[in-house]
Motif scaffolding. Structure first.
Motif, PDB file in Angstrom:
ATOM      1  N   ASP A 150       0.850  -1.188   0.000  1.00  0.00           N
ATOM      2  CA  ASP A 150       0.000   0.000   0.000  1.00  0.00           C
ATOM      3  C   ASP A 150       0.888   1.241   0.000  1.00  0.00           C
ATOM      4  O   ASP A 150       1.202   1.796   1.037  1.00  0.00           O
ATOM      5  CB  ASP A 150      -0.915  -0.023   1.225  1.00  0.00           C
ATOM      6  CG  ASP A 150      -1.796   1.216   1.313  1.00  0.00           C
ATOM      7  OD1 ASP A 150      -1.894   1.969   0.325  1.00  0.00           O
ATOM      8  OD2 ASP A 150      -2.373   1.427   2.399  1.00  0.00           O
ATOM      9  N   LYS A 151       1.296   1.656  -1.153  1.00  0.00           N
ATOM     10  CA  LYS A 151       2.229   2.785  -1.271  1.00  0.00           C
ATOM     11  C   LYS A 151       1.569   4.128  -0.948  1.00  0.00           C
ATOM     12  O   LYS A 151       2.238   5.077  -0.590  1.00  0.00           O
ATOM     13  CB  LYS A 151       2.845   2.839  -2.677  1.00  0.00           C
ATOM     14  CG  LYS A 151       3.586   1.563  -3.061  1.00  0.00           C
ATOM     15  CD  LYS A 151       4.646   1.195  -2.065  1.00  0.00           C
ATOM     16  CE  LYS A 151       5.329  -0.092  -2.429  1.00  0.00           C
ATOM     17  NZ  LYS A 151       6.047  -0.725  -1.351  1.00  0.00           N
ATOM     18  N   THR A 152       0.241   4.195  -1.036  1.00  0.00           N
ATOM     19  CA  THR A 152      -0.464   5.445  -0.761  1.00  0.00           C
ATOM     20  C   THR A 152      -0.946   5.537   0.684  1.00  0.00           C
ATOM     21  O   THR A 152      -1.513   6.549   1.078  1.00  0.00           O
ATOM     22  CB  THR A 152      -1.688   5.583  -1.692  1.00  0.00           C
ATOM     23  OG1 THR A 152      -2.599   4.510  -1.412  1.00  0.00           O
ATOM     24  CG2 THR A 152      -1.281   5.579  -3.162  1.00  0.00           C
ATOM     25  N   LYS A 153      -0.733   4.472   1.468  1.00  0.00           N
ATOM     26  CA  LYS A 153      -1.154   4.408   2.872  1.00  0.00           C
ATOM     27  C   LYS A 153      -2.664   4.599   3.020  1.00  0.00           C
ATOM     28  O   LYS A 153      -3.154   5.162   3.986  1.00  0.00           O
ATOM     29  CB  LYS A 153      -0.422   5.451   3.733  1.00  0.00           C
ATOM     30  CG  LYS A 153       1.082   5.396   3.620  1.00  0.00           C
ATOM     31  CD  LYS A 153       1.629   4.090   4.127  1.00  0.00           C
ATOM     32  CE  LYS A 153       3.153   4.105   4.061  1.00  0.00           C
ATOM     33  NZ  LYS A 153       3.733   2.830   3.736  1.00  0.00           N
ATOM     34  N   SER A 154      -3.419   4.095   2.034  1.00  0.00           N
ATOM     35  CA  SER A 154      -4.876   4.212   2.047  1.00  0.00           C
ATOM     36  C   SER A 154      -5.561   2.982   2.631  1.00  0.00           C
ATOM     37  O   SER A 154      -6.778   2.983   2.808  1.00  0.00           O
ATOM     38  CB  SER A 154      -5.378   4.424   0.612  1.00  0.00           C
ATOM     39  OG  SER A 154      -5.095   3.259  -0.170  1.00  0.00           O
ATOM     40  N   GLY A 155      -4.793   1.931   2.907  1.00  0.00           N
ATOM     41  CA  GLY A 155      -5.388   0.688   3.385  1.00  0.00           C
ATOM     42  C   GLY A 155      -5.869  -0.201   2.262  1.00  0.00           C
ATOM     43  O   GLY A 155      -6.549  -1.197   2.492  1.00  0.00           O
ATOM     44  N   ARG A 156      -5.488   0.161   1.039  1.00  0.00           N
ATOM     45  CA  ARG A 156      -5.906  -0.595  -0.149  1.00  0.00           C
ATOM     46  C   ARG A 156      -4.716  -0.808  -1.075  1.00  0.00           C
ATOM     47  O   ARG A 156      -3.751  -0.052  -1.025  1.00  0.00           O
ATOM     48  CB  ARG A 156      -6.982   0.165  -0.916  1.00  0.00           C
ATOM     49  CG  ARG A 156      -8.207   0.404  -0.107  1.00  0.00           C
ATOM     50  CD  ARG A 156      -9.183   1.251  -0.855  1.00  0.00           C
ATOM     51  NE  ARG A 156     -10.328   1.498   0.016  1.00  0.00           N
ATOM     52  CZ  ARG A 156     -11.512   1.840  -0.416  1.00  0.00           C
ATOM     53  NH1 ARG A 156     -11.717   2.010  -1.693  1.00  0.00           N
ATOM     54  NH2 ARG A 156     -12.484   2.035   0.436  1.00  0.00           N
ATOM     55  N   VAL A 198      -1.657  -4.131  -9.327  1.00  0.00           N
ATOM     56  CA  VAL A 198      -0.204  -4.317  -9.342  1.00  0.00           C
ATOM     57  C   VAL A 198       0.279  -4.727  -7.952  1.00  0.00           C
ATOM     58  O   VAL A 198       1.082  -5.653  -7.811  1.00  0.00           O
ATOM     59  CB  VAL A 198       0.509  -3.031  -9.827  1.00  0.00           C
ATOM     60  CG1 VAL A 198       2.020  -3.151  -9.699  1.00  0.00           C
ATOM     61  CG2 VAL A 198       0.114  -2.710 -11.258  1.00  0.00           C
ATOM     62  N   GLY A 199      -0.225  -4.065  -6.928  1.00  0.00           N
ATOM     63  CA  GLY A 199       0.135  -4.412  -5.557  1.00  0.00           C
ATOM     64  C   GLY A 199      -0.335  -5.807  -5.192  1.00  0.00           C
ATOM     65  O   GLY A 199       0.390  -6.570  -4.538  1.00  0.00           O
TER      66      GLY A 199
END
Length: 127
Positions: A7-13, A17-18
């Protein structure tokens, strides 16, 4: 915790690709586990765990590996780690390794942290 790894955006999603990256990690860990589960019992001993972690690049003491087995395995006369616990250990080691590497900017294998920095670093990744 596994989602947090990707979770590179730290959104919990995570995006597709992830998720694909997470799936590859899981498959690699499963394959490694099966490689060291030589008797096909569905579990590995602390010695086999240490060998598997060593193959992953972790130079951990037998005492630490035994601690992992005693912490993550059901108590028995011959403690051994099953796949689900192995994946949990691998996930936690991966997360902690990434956190350590962020602080080890000189790539020396050592970092200096205050207690609060340590707790913040681990809690932000483990919870």
């Amino acid at each position: 915790m596994m989602i947090n790894m990707f979770d590179k955006t730290k959104s919990g999603r995570i995006d597709v690709v992830g998720f694909s990256a997470l799936w590859r990690f899981l498959q690699q860990w499963k394959s490694l586990f099966q490689q060291y589960d030589r008797d096909r019992s569905g579990s590995i001993s602390s010695v086999e765990l240490q060998q598997a972690l060593s193959q992953m690049g972790y130079n951990l003491s037998p005492q630490f590996t035994q601690l992992l087995v005693s912490r993550y395995c059901a108590r028995s006369a011959t403690p051994a780690m099953q796949l689900d616990c192995f994946i949990k250990v691998c996930t936690q080691l991966q997360v902690l390794t990434e956190a350590f590497r962020e602080k080890d900017t000189a790539v020396q294998g050592n970092i200096r942290l205050s207690f609060e920095d340590f707790v913040t670093m681990t809690a932000s990744r483990m919870l």
